[in-house]
Scaffold this active site. Structure first.
Site, PDB file in Angstrom:
ATOM      1  N   LYS A  82      17.898  -0.066  -5.936  1.00 26.49           N
ATOM      2  CA  LYS A  82      18.269   1.191  -6.578  1.00 26.49           C
ATOM      3  C   LYS A  82      16.984   1.994  -6.773  1.00 26.49           C
ATOM      4  O   LYS A  82      15.941   1.441  -7.121  1.00 26.49           O
ATOM      5  CB  LYS A  82      18.924   0.905  -7.931  1.00 26.49           C
ATOM      6  CG  LYS A  82      19.332   2.184  -8.614  1.00 26.49           C
ATOM      7  CD  LYS A  82      20.348   1.947  -9.718  1.00 26.49           C
ATOM      8  CE  LYS A  82      20.797   3.271 -10.311  1.00 26.49           C
ATOM      9  NZ  LYS A  82      21.430   4.179  -9.322  1.00 26.49           N
ATOM     10  N   TYR A  83      17.040   3.296  -6.512  1.00 28.03           N
ATOM     11  CA  TYR A  83      15.869   4.155  -6.678  1.00 28.03           C
ATOM     12  C   TYR A  83      15.907   4.706  -8.097  1.00 28.03           C
ATOM     13  O   TYR A  83      16.766   5.531  -8.434  1.00 28.03           O
ATOM     14  CB  TYR A  83      15.916   5.271  -5.635  1.00 28.03           C
ATOM     15  CG  TYR A  83      14.658   6.102  -5.552  1.00 28.03           C
ATOM     16  CD1 TYR A  83      13.414   5.506  -5.365  1.00 28.03           C
ATOM     17  CD2 TYR A  83      14.721   7.490  -5.628  1.00 28.03           C
ATOM     18  CE1 TYR A  83      12.257   6.272  -5.264  1.00 28.03           C
ATOM     19  CE2 TYR A  83      13.565   8.261  -5.522  1.00 28.03           C
ATOM     20  CZ  TYR A  83      12.352   7.638  -5.342  1.00 28.03           C
ATOM     21  OH  TYR A  83      11.213   8.407  -5.244  1.00 28.03           O
ATOM     22  N   ASN A 128       0.657  -8.590  -6.722  1.00 25.66           N
ATOM     23  CA  ASN A 128      -0.480  -8.490  -5.807  1.00 25.66           C
ATOM     24  C   ASN A 128      -1.394  -9.677  -6.044  1.00 25.66           C
ATOM     25  O   ASN A 128      -1.872  -9.880  -7.157  1.00 25.66           O
ATOM     26  CB  ASN A 128      -1.234  -7.186  -6.033  1.00 25.66           C
ATOM     27  CG  ASN A 128      -0.408  -5.997  -5.615  1.00 25.66           C
ATOM     28  OD1 ASN A 128       0.195  -5.993  -4.540  1.00 25.66           O
ATOM     29  ND2 ASN A 128      -0.325  -4.993  -6.462  1.00 25.66           N
ATOM     30  N   ARG A 171      -4.437 -10.605  -5.435  1.00 23.48           N
ATOM     31  CA  ARG A 171      -5.843 -10.302  -5.148  1.00 23.48           C
ATOM     32  C   ARG A 171      -6.422  -9.491  -6.307  1.00 23.48           C
ATOM     33  O   ARG A 171      -5.702  -9.113  -7.215  1.00 23.48           O
ATOM     34  CB  ARG A 171      -5.927  -9.450  -3.886  1.00 23.48           C
ATOM     35  CG  ARG A 171      -5.016  -8.240  -4.006  1.00 23.48           C
ATOM     36  CD  ARG A 171      -5.239  -7.210  -2.948  1.00 23.48           C
ATOM     37  NE  ARG A 171      -4.090  -6.340  -2.798  1.00 23.48           N
ATOM     38  CZ  ARG A 171      -3.790  -5.297  -3.541  1.00 23.48           C
ATOM     39  NH1 ARG A 171      -4.578  -4.960  -4.539  1.00 23.48           N
ATOM     40  NH2 ARG A 171      -2.714  -4.566  -3.325  1.00 23.48           N
ATOM     41  N   HIS A 215       5.012   3.268 -13.720  1.00 28.79           N
ATOM     42  CA  HIS A 215       4.447   2.080 -13.066  1.00 28.79           C
ATOM     43  C   HIS A 215       3.517   1.399 -14.070  1.00 28.79           C
ATOM     44  O   HIS A 215       2.498   1.963 -14.450  1.00 28.79           O
ATOM     45  CB  HIS A 215       3.677   2.497 -11.809  1.00 28.79           C
ATOM     46  CG  HIS A 215       2.963   1.360 -11.128  1.00 28.79           C
ATOM     47  ND1 HIS A 215       3.228   0.962  -9.831  1.00 28.79           N
ATOM     48  CD2 HIS A 215       1.986   0.538 -11.566  1.00 28.79           C
ATOM     49  CE1 HIS A 215       2.451  -0.054  -9.517  1.00 28.79           C
ATOM     50  NE2 HIS A 215       1.673  -0.335 -10.554  1.00 28.79           N
ATOM     51  N   GLY A 260       0.802  -1.219   0.000  1.00 26.70           N
ATOM     52  CA  GLY A 260       0.000   0.000   0.000  1.00 26.70           C
ATOM     53  C   GLY A 260       0.830   1.263   0.000  1.00 26.70           C
ATOM     54  O   GLY A 260       0.397   2.309   0.479  1.00 26.70           O
ATOM     55  N   GLY A 261       2.040   1.157  -0.556  1.00 25.33           N
ATOM     56  CA  GLY A 261       2.880   2.345  -0.654  1.00 25.33           C
ATOM     57  C   GLY A 261       3.507   2.764   0.661  1.00 25.33           C
ATOM     58  O   GLY A 261       4.155   3.801   0.746  1.00 25.33           O
TER      59      GLY A 261
END
Ligand code: ADP
Length: 456
Positions: free
Chosen positions: A201-202, A290, A292, A208, A164-165
């Site tokens: 790594k960012y 995810n 679900r 996304h 959820g971030g």
């Protein structure tokens, strides 16, 4: 087929599942907290059971109460929706132990994908790239620093059990990393009961892109194309669309095939989403799966014309996927048509993003061609302050992106909510922006825009 399904959730997703059950002539049981007595999902279901106090820990996360509610009402299956217990392997196991069907993938698949570092190593084994970083949980600050030196700053610390971030911290130097390590560990411990973190790594300006996949018990696994969810604030999605303006057919085929390979690695059954970060050079990296149905599933429903929730129910009951046959190649299960966009409407101040619970005094929902609204809101409904702030999803479909954008605008203009503040004005402003109109965005775009474009 099932006779009666208990829906272990609330709000719009509970209503969404009830709608699917009604179309399949399956009876429904709603569960609710004391704060949700007057909720629409309670009214829509054939039966309802109060399972506890307002706080989710006592109600929507209370496994004992929910299992008891299913047994008392004679339900034969449980649909968890998203959030709450949807990715809780223990809950899935308990249900199966007491003879109830779980509408979701196997507990083993949930566990392997739920632990983000196990997920990454599973994915690597089938040849799908992951963001460069630590092979498993970090042992110490020194371990973190050595790895950061290898992949180069900036880096991102992520909770192994995160979601959820939440549970993520960026560090741009050794000094920041030392501070972030302690913070991330204690935050993860508090939020998820597991303090393990790993490092990645960012990426500078990624998009996304996620692929919807579906599997059945006969072992058939297909994908249903992508959703782009780059417009995010604090890693929370605000707007989603399909197809992504950034994908070529060739890249879509590659990402689809990778997603199917990931799902096959855990013998996936049911609806799932494989999330990737797409770098500006066209490389893509697995981020997480995810296990679900997702908030943004209607985007895929609008472009495919399929009902993913009915499909979940059918597959859980042992039926094969209702669509197909799969064409050879990347495993695309159904050809999408046109363009869909989902706008998340939250009861929040559109400028400060502070939650705005309260009573909705007037509600008018837009309609007309290509417009869908998923919501459990109604005029006179008092939004409880205990749960997340999503009150509606507006999904529009058009022949192409241009038409979807203009449908979005006219639908948002007639989406009237009085009594509480919502993010509708934010969406209208976004639709005016040339970058959004051209699809030139990344996951960093929205926060930069919020800083630079003074809110009206
Ligand atoms: P959660 O499980 O909490 O949703 P994710 O792993 O899906 O977390 O990441 C959520 C968002 O965080 C992504 O959509 C992206 O915007 C950002 N993000 C995650 N990992 C990276 C990374 N390595 N580099 C840049 N941004 C990232």
């Amino acid at each position: 087929m099932f006779q009666k399904i208990l829906v272990a959730n609330r709000g719009e997703i509970a209503l969404r599942v009830i709608a699917a059950c009604k179309e399949l002539s399956i009876a429904t049981v709603a569960v609710h907290s004391v704060a949700d007595r007057d909720s629409l999902h309670v009214r829509a279901a054939d039966e309802s059971v109060c399972i506890g106090p307002a706080a989710p820990s006592g109600s929507y996360l209370n496994i004992t109460s929910i299992v008891a509610a299913a047994e008392i009402t004679g339900a034969d299956a449980v649909h968890p929706g998203y959030g709450f217990l949807a990715e809780n392997a223990h809950f899935a196991e308990i249900l199966e132990e007491v003879g109830l069907k779980w509408i979701g993938p196997s507990p083993d698949a949930i566990r392997r994908m739920g632990d983000k570092s196990v997920a990454k190593s599973t994915v690597k084994k089938v040849g799908v790239a992951t963001v460069p970083g630590s092979p498993g949980p970090l042992e110490s600050i020194e371990d973190a620093m050595n790895l950061a030196e290898g992949v180069g700053y900036p880096v991102l610390l992520k909770a192994v059990a995160g979601g959820g971030g939440r549970g993520m911290r960026v560090a741009r130097s050794d000094k920041e990393l030392a501070a972030a390590f302690d913070l991330a560990t204690s935050e993860a411990e508090r939020a998820f009961g597991n303090g393990s973190v790993y490092l990645e790594k960012y990426l500078a300006e990624p998009r996304h892109i996620e692929i919807q996949i579906f599997g059945d018990r006969a072992g058939r696994i297909v994908h249903l194309g992508e959703r782009e969810c780059s417009l995010q604030r604090r890693h929370q999605k605000i707007l989603e669309e399909s197809p992504s303006p950034a994908l070529t057919d060739a890249l879509r085929a590659k990402m689809g095939a990778a997603a199917v390979a990931v799902a096959k690695a855990v013998d996936y059954v049911g609806a799932g989403t494989v999330e990737f970060l797409l770098d500006d050079d066209g490389s893509f990296y697995f981020m997480e799966m995810n296990t679900r149905i997702q908030v943004e599933h209607p985007v895929t429903e609008m472009v495919t014309g399929l009902d993913l929730v009915k499909e979940q129910i059918r597959v859980a009951a042992g039926e094969p996927l209702s669509f197909g046959p799969t064409p050879p190649g990347d495993g695309l299960g159904w050809r999408p048509q046109g363009h869909a966009i989902e706008f998340r409407i939250n009861a929040e101040d559109p400028v400060t993003f502070a939650p705005s619970p309260g009573t909705i005094t007037t509600l008018h929902l837009p309609g007309g061609p290509g417009v869908r609204v998923d919501t459990a809101a109604y005029s006179g409904w008092k939004i409880p302050p205990y749960y997340d702030s999503l009150i509606a999803k507006l999904i529009v479909h058009g022949r192409d992106r241009e038409e979807a954008l203009s449908r979005g605008r006219r639908a948002l203009e007639l989406f009237i909510v009085e009594g509480v503040k919502t993010t509708i004005p934010l969406h209208l402003r976004l639709l005016d922006d040339p970058d959004v109109r051209r699809g030139r965005v990344s996951t960093k775009w929205l926060e930069r825009w919020l800083k630079s474009a003074p809110p009206r």
